[in-house]
Scaffold this motif. Structure first.
Motif, PDB file in Angstrom:
ATOM      1  N   LYS A 159      10.274   8.713  -0.015  1.00 22.06           N
ATOM      2  CA  LYS A 159       9.190   9.602   0.387  1.00 22.06           C
ATOM      3  C   LYS A 159       9.703  10.744   1.265  1.00 22.06           C
ATOM      4  O   LYS A 159       9.271  11.902   1.111  1.00 22.06           O
ATOM      5  N   GLN A 160      10.627  10.431   2.167  1.00 20.56           N
ATOM      6  CA  GLN A 160      11.216  11.475   3.007  1.00 20.56           C
ATOM      7  C   GLN A 160      11.953  12.513   2.159  1.00 20.56           C
ATOM      8  O   GLN A 160      11.821  13.726   2.365  1.00 20.56           O
ATOM      9  N   ALA A 161      12.732  12.026   1.192  1.00 23.46           N
ATOM     10  CA  ALA A 161      13.493  12.932   0.334  1.00 23.46           C
ATOM     11  C   ALA A 161      12.571  13.777  -0.534  1.00 23.46           C
ATOM     12  O   ALA A 161      12.829  14.965  -0.780  1.00 23.46           O
ATOM     13  N   ALA A 162      11.484  13.170  -1.020  1.00 25.56           N
ATOM     14  CA  ALA A 162      10.534  13.921  -1.840  1.00 25.56           C
ATOM     15  C   ALA A 162       9.933  15.091  -1.064  1.00 25.56           C
ATOM     16  O   ALA A 162       9.805  16.207  -1.593  1.00 25.56           O
ATOM     17  N   LEU A 163       9.579  14.844   0.183  1.00 26.94           N
ATOM     18  CA  LEU A 163       9.034  15.913   1.016  1.00 26.94           C
ATOM     19  C   LEU A 163      10.067  16.997   1.280  1.00 26.94           C
ATOM     20  O   LEU A 163       9.770  18.198   1.204  1.00 26.94           O
ATOM     21  N   ALA A 164      11.289  16.593   1.568  1.00 28.35           N
ATOM     22  CA  ALA A 164      12.328  17.557   1.915  1.00 28.35           C
ATOM     23  C   ALA A 164      12.784  18.385   0.725  1.00 28.35           C
ATOM     24  O   ALA A 164      13.048  19.581   0.861  1.00 28.35           O
ATOM     25  N   LEU A 165      12.870  17.764  -0.446  1.00 29.35           N
ATOM     26  CA  LEU A 165      13.473  18.423  -1.603  1.00 29.35           C
ATOM     27  C   LEU A 165      12.454  19.044  -2.552  1.00 29.35           C
ATOM     28  O   LEU A 165      12.829  19.795  -3.459  1.00 29.35           O
ATOM     29  N   GLY A 166      11.184  18.753  -2.354  1.00 25.16           N
ATOM     30  CA  GLY A 166      10.154  19.323  -3.212  1.00 25.16           C
ATOM     31  C   GLY A 166      10.209  20.839  -3.316  1.00 25.16           C
ATOM     32  O   GLY A 166      10.087  21.394  -4.418  1.00 25.16           O
ATOM     33  N   PRO A 167      10.384  21.568  -2.193  1.00 21.63           N
ATOM     34  CA  PRO A 167      10.440  23.030  -2.288  1.00 21.63           C
ATOM     35  C   PRO A 167      11.567  23.559  -3.178  1.00 21.63           C
ATOM     36  O   PRO A 167      11.485  24.682  -3.677  1.00 21.63           O
ATOM     37  N   ALA A 168      12.606  22.738  -3.390  1.00 27.08           N
ATOM     38  CA  ALA A 168      13.704  23.133  -4.284  1.00 27.08           C
ATOM     39  C   ALA A 168      13.431  22.721  -5.724  1.00 27.08           C
ATOM     40  O   ALA A 168      14.280  22.926  -6.600  1.00 27.08           O
ATOM     41  N   GLY A 169      12.265  22.143  -5.972  1.00 30.28           N
ATOM     42  CA  GLY A 169      11.933  21.713  -7.326  1.00 30.28           C
ATOM     43  C   GLY A 169      12.572  20.407  -7.727  1.00 30.28           C
ATOM     44  O   GLY A 169      12.602  20.064  -8.918  1.00 30.28           O
ATOM     45  N   ILE A 170      13.068  19.660  -6.758  1.00 28.77           N
ATOM     46  CA  ILE A 170      13.708  18.375  -7.031  1.00 28.77           C
ATOM     47  C   ILE A 170      12.689  17.268  -6.785  1.00 28.77           C
ATOM     48  O   ILE A 170      12.141  17.144  -5.687  1.00 28.77           O
ATOM     49  N   ARG A 171      12.432  16.471  -7.813  1.00 31.10           N
ATOM     50  CA  ARG A 171      11.480  15.370  -7.704  1.00 31.10           C
ATOM     51  C   ARG A 171      12.239  14.092  -7.334  1.00 31.10           C
ATOM     52  O   ARG A 171      13.313  13.825  -7.871  1.00 31.10           O
ATOM     53  N   VAL A 172      11.674  13.321  -6.415  1.00 31.91           N
ATOM     54  CA  VAL A 172      12.298  12.070  -5.965  1.00 31.91           C
ATOM     55  C   VAL A 172      11.256  10.960  -6.044  1.00 31.91           C
ATOM     56  O   VAL A 172      10.221  11.018  -5.373  1.00 31.91           O
ATOM     57  N   ASN A 173      11.516   9.973  -6.871  1.00 32.87           N
ATOM     58  CA  ASN A 173      10.599   8.852  -7.055  1.00 32.87           C
ATOM     59  C   ASN A 173      11.376   7.538  -7.031  1.00 32.87           C
ATOM     60  O   ASN A 173      12.597   7.528  -7.208  1.00 32.87           O
ATOM     61  N   ALA A 174      10.666   6.462  -6.819  1.00 35.06           N
ATOM     62  CA  ALA A 174      11.275   5.134  -6.776  1.00 35.06           C
ATOM     63  C   ALA A 174      10.717   4.260  -7.895  1.00 35.06           C
ATOM     64  O   ALA A 174       9.625   4.488  -8.401  1.00 35.06           O
ATOM     65  N   ILE A 175      11.485   3.249  -8.244  1.00 42.00           N
ATOM     66  CA  ILE A 175      11.021   2.176  -9.106  1.00 42.00           C
ATOM     67  C   ILE A 175      11.151   0.887  -8.301  1.00 42.00           C
ATOM     68  O   ILE A 175      12.202   0.616  -7.716  1.00 42.00           O
ATOM     69  N   GLY A 176      10.080   0.111  -8.285  1.00 42.23           N
ATOM     70  CA  GLY A 176      10.087  -1.175  -7.583  1.00 42.23           C
ATOM     71  C   GLY A 176       9.965  -2.296  -8.588  1.00 42.23           C
ATOM     72  O   GLY A 176       8.851  -2.801  -8.810  1.00 42.23           O
ATOM     73  N   PRO A 177      11.080  -2.698  -9.215  1.00 46.70           N
ATOM     74  CA  PRO A 177      10.998  -3.744 -10.242  1.00 46.70           C
ATOM     75  C   PRO A 177      10.518  -5.067  -9.663  1.00 46.70           C
ATOM     76  O   PRO A 177      10.743  -5.383  -8.487  1.00 46.70           O
ATOM     77  N   GLY A 178       9.877  -5.852 -10.528  1.00 49.69           N
ATOM     78  CA  GLY A 178       9.541  -7.223 -10.186  1.00 49.69           C
ATOM     79  C   GLY A 178      10.716  -8.129 -10.502  1.00 49.69           C
ATOM     80  O   GLY A 178      11.876  -7.746 -10.351  1.00 49.69           O
ATOM     81  N   PHE A 179      10.423  -9.333 -10.946  1.00 48.93           N
ATOM     82  CA  PHE A 179      11.473 -10.297 -11.247  1.00 48.93           C
ATOM     83  C   PHE A 179      12.040  -9.996 -12.636  1.00 48.93           C
ATOM     84  O   PHE A 179      11.382 -10.194 -13.650  1.00 48.93           O
ATOM     85  N   ILE A 180      13.263  -9.492 -12.650  1.00 47.99           N
ATOM     86  CA  ILE A 180      13.918  -9.029 -13.868  1.00 47.99           C
ATOM     87  C   ILE A 180      15.028  -9.996 -14.250  1.00 47.99           C
ATOM     88  O   ILE A 180      15.743 -10.519 -13.374  1.00 47.99           O
ATOM     89  N   GLU A 181      15.189 -10.241 -15.531  1.00 44.95           N
ATOM     90  CA  GLU A 181      16.268 -11.110 -15.996  1.00 44.95           C
ATOM     91  C   GLU A 181      17.593 -10.384 -15.802  1.00 44.95           C
ATOM     92  O   GLU A 181      17.925  -9.457 -16.541  1.00 44.95           O
ATOM     93  N   SER A 182      18.334 -10.786 -14.774  1.00 41.15           N
ATOM     94  CA  SER A 182      19.572 -10.107 -14.394  1.00 41.15           C
ATOM     95  C   SER A 182      20.448 -11.058 -13.594  1.00 41.15           C
ATOM     96  O   SER A 182      20.068 -12.211 -13.332  1.00 41.15           O
TER      97      SER A 182
END
Length: 269
Positions: free
Chosen positions: A186-209
């Protein structure tokens, strides 16, 4: 097909698991790939898988917690492909021993929750945060510098976890590190948004790994775990990679500072 045609993606932790699935999925959609990891043999398997899909790939041995290594792999991406359009920070460990030099499951889980908390060594706490949280910060910073310098309106995708919001989904160090990744996103998204850089996360559940191999070896615990998942099964790395593809592509052009949960309905309660 072709959602990432002509794009360059750097994937930390790309030698296996979610990272490798992202490399393969992105290659199917036209991206060239830079694999950053510590496991040479496994990384070569990823390279071969990308090339079989008709795209170019290169590998740089990288300790995610090292500022020097992280800077070097981003420079390598520029030198090799001339750009960085997408970053996925899939490098991560569940416990300190999980970074022991080979891809494989972490050590058995301490079943007593009191001891799991009170006896957790400081060194383990520090190593998990170094890789999962500091490593994510270093990669995001280094990739963003190049995106800004080259005027690329890129997409950065961090890999968090359901443990970022639910303490029972991981041990103290792991959960705290992933909660930190979510706030960092969220911090990076706010900081980098003006440069057109999108920052998002994925929060996986229990994955076979590799990370869930210990749980899968304990049937009683696995059934308890699956009881909290509406779909009643573990997810696959490719299902997480599909979410990453959405965030990497123009299909998510108005998404930033968000976290998607491929978790089989873990958060339905």
């Amino acid at each position: 097909m072709g959602q990432l045609e002509g794009k360059v993606a750097v994937v930390t932790g790309g030698a296996g698991g979610i990272g490798r699935a992202c490399c393969e999925r992105f290659a199917e959609e036209g991206a060239d790939i830079v694999v950053a990891d510590l496991f040479d043999e496994a990384a070569m398997d990823t390279i071969e898988a990308v090339e079989k899909r008709g795209r170019r790939a290169t590998y740089m041995r990288t300790d995610a917690s090292s500022p020097t290594d992280t800077g070097t792999v981003m420079q390598h991406a520029i030198d090799t492909f001339g750009a960085i359009d997408v970053l996925v920070t899939a490098a991560g460990i569940a416990t300190a021993d999980h970074a022991g030099g080979r891809p494989g499951p972490p050590a058995p889980i301490e079943r007593d929750p009191i001891r799991r908390f009170t006896d957790s060594p400081l060194a383990e706490w520090q190593r998990v945060l170094d890789v999962n949280l500091t490593g994510t910060l270093l990669a995001v910073q280094a990739a963003a510098r190049w995106m800004v310098a080259l005027g690329r309106r890129g997409s950065i995708i961090t890999i968090a976890s359901i443990a970022a919001k639910h303490p029972e989904a991981g041990g103290p160090a792991y959960s705290v590190s992933k909660a930190g990744v979510w706030m960092l996103t969220k911090q990076a998204a706010l900081a980098l948004g003006p440069a057109g850089i999108r920052v998002n996360a994925i929060g996986p559940g229990f994955i076979e790994s590799n990370m869930t191999a210990v749980l899968r070896g304990m049937p009683e615990l696995e059934q308890q775990l699956l009881g909290s998942v509406a779909l009643g099964r573990l997810g696959s790395a490719r299902e997480v990679a599909n979410a990453a593809l959405f965030l990497a592509s123009d299909q998510s052009s108005y998404f930033t500072g968000e976290m998607l949960h491929p978790d089989g309905g873990f958060y339905t309660d």
